[in-house]
Design a protein around this motif. Structure first.
Motif, PDB file in Angstrom:
ATOM      1  N   LEU A  57       0.848  -1.196   0.000  1.00  0.00           N
ATOM      2  CA  LEU A  57       0.000   0.000   0.000  1.00  0.00           C
ATOM      3  C   LEU A  57       0.885   1.249   0.000  1.00  0.00           C
ATOM      4  N   SER A  58       2.067   1.113  -0.581  1.00  0.00           N
ATOM      5  CA  SER A  58       2.977   2.254  -0.637  1.00  0.00           C
ATOM      6  C   SER A  58       2.334   3.391  -1.429  1.00  0.00           C
ATOM      7  N   ARG A  59       2.565   4.605  -0.944  1.00  0.00           N
ATOM      8  CA  ARG A  59       2.041   5.839  -1.529  1.00  0.00           C
ATOM      9  C   ARG A  59       0.512   5.902  -1.552  1.00  0.00           C
ATOM     10  N   ALA A  60      -0.163   4.989  -0.867  1.00  0.00           N
ATOM     11  CA  ALA A  60      -1.633   4.996  -0.824  1.00  0.00           C
ATOM     12  C   ALA A  60      -2.127   6.098   0.109  1.00  0.00           C
ATOM     13  N   SER A  76       3.547  -2.922   3.276  1.00  0.00           N
ATOM     14  CA  SER A  76       4.328  -1.722   2.977  1.00  0.00           C
ATOM     15  C   SER A  76       3.412  -0.509   2.886  1.00  0.00           C
ATOM     16  N   PHE A  77       3.704   0.465   3.747  1.00  0.00           N
ATOM     17  CA  PHE A  77       3.019   1.753   3.749  1.00  0.00           C
ATOM     18  C   PHE A  77       4.035   2.845   3.400  1.00  0.00           C
ATOM     19  N   ALA A  78       5.106   2.490   2.721  1.00  0.00           N
ATOM     20  CA  ALA A  78       6.166   3.443   2.401  1.00  0.00           C
ATOM     21  C   ALA A  78       5.598   4.631   1.640  1.00  0.00           C
ATOM     22  N   GLY A  79       5.838   5.829   2.169  1.00  0.00           N
ATOM     23  CA  GLY A  79       5.374   7.050   1.514  1.00  0.00           C
ATOM     24  C   GLY A  79       3.876   7.263   1.544  1.00  0.00           C
ATOM     25  N   ALA A  80       3.145   6.475   2.320  1.00  0.00           N
ATOM     26  CA  ALA A  80       1.685   6.567   2.352  1.00  0.00           C
ATOM     27  C   ALA A  80       1.196   7.701   3.255  1.00  0.00           C
ATOM     28  N   ASP A  81      -0.019   8.156   3.004  1.00  0.00           N
ATOM     29  CA  ASP A  81      -0.690   9.161   3.824  1.00  0.00           C
ATOM     30  C   ASP A  81      -1.549   8.428   4.846  1.00  0.00           C
ATOM     31  N   LEU A  82      -1.066   8.368   6.077  1.00  0.00           N
ATOM     32  CA  LEU A  82      -1.769   7.686   7.162  1.00  0.00           C
ATOM     33  C   LEU A  82      -2.197   8.690   8.240  1.00  0.00           C
ATOM     34  N   ARG A  83      -2.417   9.931   7.841  1.00  0.00           N
ATOM     35  CA  ARG A  83      -2.832  10.941   8.813  1.00  0.00           C
ATOM     36  C   ARG A  83      -4.182  10.564   9.405  1.00  0.00           C
ATOM     37  N   ASP A  84      -4.273  10.712  10.716  1.00  0.00           N
ATOM     38  CA  ASP A  84      -5.520  10.490  11.454  1.00  0.00           C
ATOM     39  C   ASP A  84      -6.032   9.048  11.369  1.00  0.00           C
ATOM     40  N   ASN A  96       6.436  -1.697   6.764  1.00  0.00           N
ATOM     41  CA  ASN A  96       7.312  -0.619   6.320  1.00  0.00           C
ATOM     42  C   ASN A  96       6.536   0.694   6.297  1.00  0.00           C
ATOM     43  N   PHE A  97       6.899   1.602   7.218  1.00  0.00           N
ATOM     44  CA  PHE A  97       6.299   2.933   7.294  1.00  0.00           C
ATOM     45  C   PHE A  97       7.302   4.005   6.861  1.00  0.00           C
ATOM     46  N   ALA A  98       8.354   3.626   6.159  1.00  0.00           N
ATOM     47  CA  ALA A  98       9.390   4.575   5.753  1.00  0.00           C
ATOM     48  C   ALA A  98       8.785   5.700   4.922  1.00  0.00           C
ATOM     49  N   GLY A  99       9.051   6.931   5.339  1.00  0.00           N
ATOM     50  CA  GLY A  99       8.573   8.097   4.605  1.00  0.00           C
ATOM     51  C   GLY A  99       7.080   8.335   4.686  1.00  0.00           C
ATOM     52  N   PHE A 117      10.612   2.741  10.276  1.00  0.00           N
ATOM     53  CA  PHE A 117      10.083   4.103  10.359  1.00  0.00           C
ATOM     54  C   PHE A 117      11.036   5.158   9.803  1.00  0.00           C
ATOM     55  N   GLN A 118      12.003   4.806   8.986  1.00  0.00           N
ATOM     56  CA  GLN A 118      12.949   5.786   8.447  1.00  0.00           C
ATOM     57  C   GLN A 118      12.192   6.927   7.765  1.00  0.00           C
TER      58      GLN A 118
END
Length: 164
Positions: A57-60, A76-84, A96-99, A117-118
């Motif tokens: 789900l990168s960049r999702a 993979s949540f790399a570069g994803a918008d997980l606000r709120d 993977n929450f990198a970025g 979390f990089q």
């Protein structure tokens, strides 16, 4: 003068007809069935209480999504918008929450062992009771922007401010 007013009305009508960045129901169904969906719009998706390990789900866009009690090991949540996001009680071992942007996300009681979390933005994120002592890529500067409690398990040498 009338032509300008008419053009303004047409522009306003077109703007109203253009969909905002609303969720994509088809993409949400795809992810609920266990399919990866990099770059998808999963805004406010209810993915709670599901087992969805290994997804990409990168960049999702998962802003305001419900990931509570979800098992998403190695996702993979790399570069994803997980606000709120609400990830209360979730299991994200090796995720993977990198970025990723985790601004104001709730990870209360969440399992994050081996998560990366990089470069993630943790501003306002709540990690109370989270197990993340084997997480990687965490810096003190990142954690200073988040909060937790005495039950939050962190990598050796790091600490987190108490939630208010």
């Amino acid at each position: 003068m009338r032509q300008l007013a008419f053009v303004g009305l047409i522009a306003a009508a077109l703007a109203a007809a253009t969909p905002a960045l609303a969720q994509n129901a088809g993409q949400i169904i795809q992810v609920r069935r266990g399919a990866s969906c990099a770059g998808c719009n999963l805004f406010q998706a209810d993915l709670s209480s599901r087992e969805l390990g290994g997804l990409n789900l990168s960049r999702a866009r998962l802003r305001q999504a419900d990931l509570s009690l979800t098992v998403m090991n190695r996702a993979s949540f790399a570069g994803a918008d997980l606000r709120d996001v609400n990830a209360y009680g979730g299991v994200f071992g090796g995720a993977n929450f990198a970025g990723a942007d985790l601004t104001n996300a709730t990870f209360v009681g969440t399992y994050l062992e081996g998560a990366r979390f990089q470069g993630a933005n943790l501003h306002g994120a709540n990690f109370s009771g989270a197990e993340m002592d084997r997480a990687t890529g965490l810096s003190q500067a990142q954690l200073n922007q988040a909060c937790g409690d005495q039950a939050t398990l962190l990598p050796r040498g790091l600490r987190i401010p108490a939630c208010r």
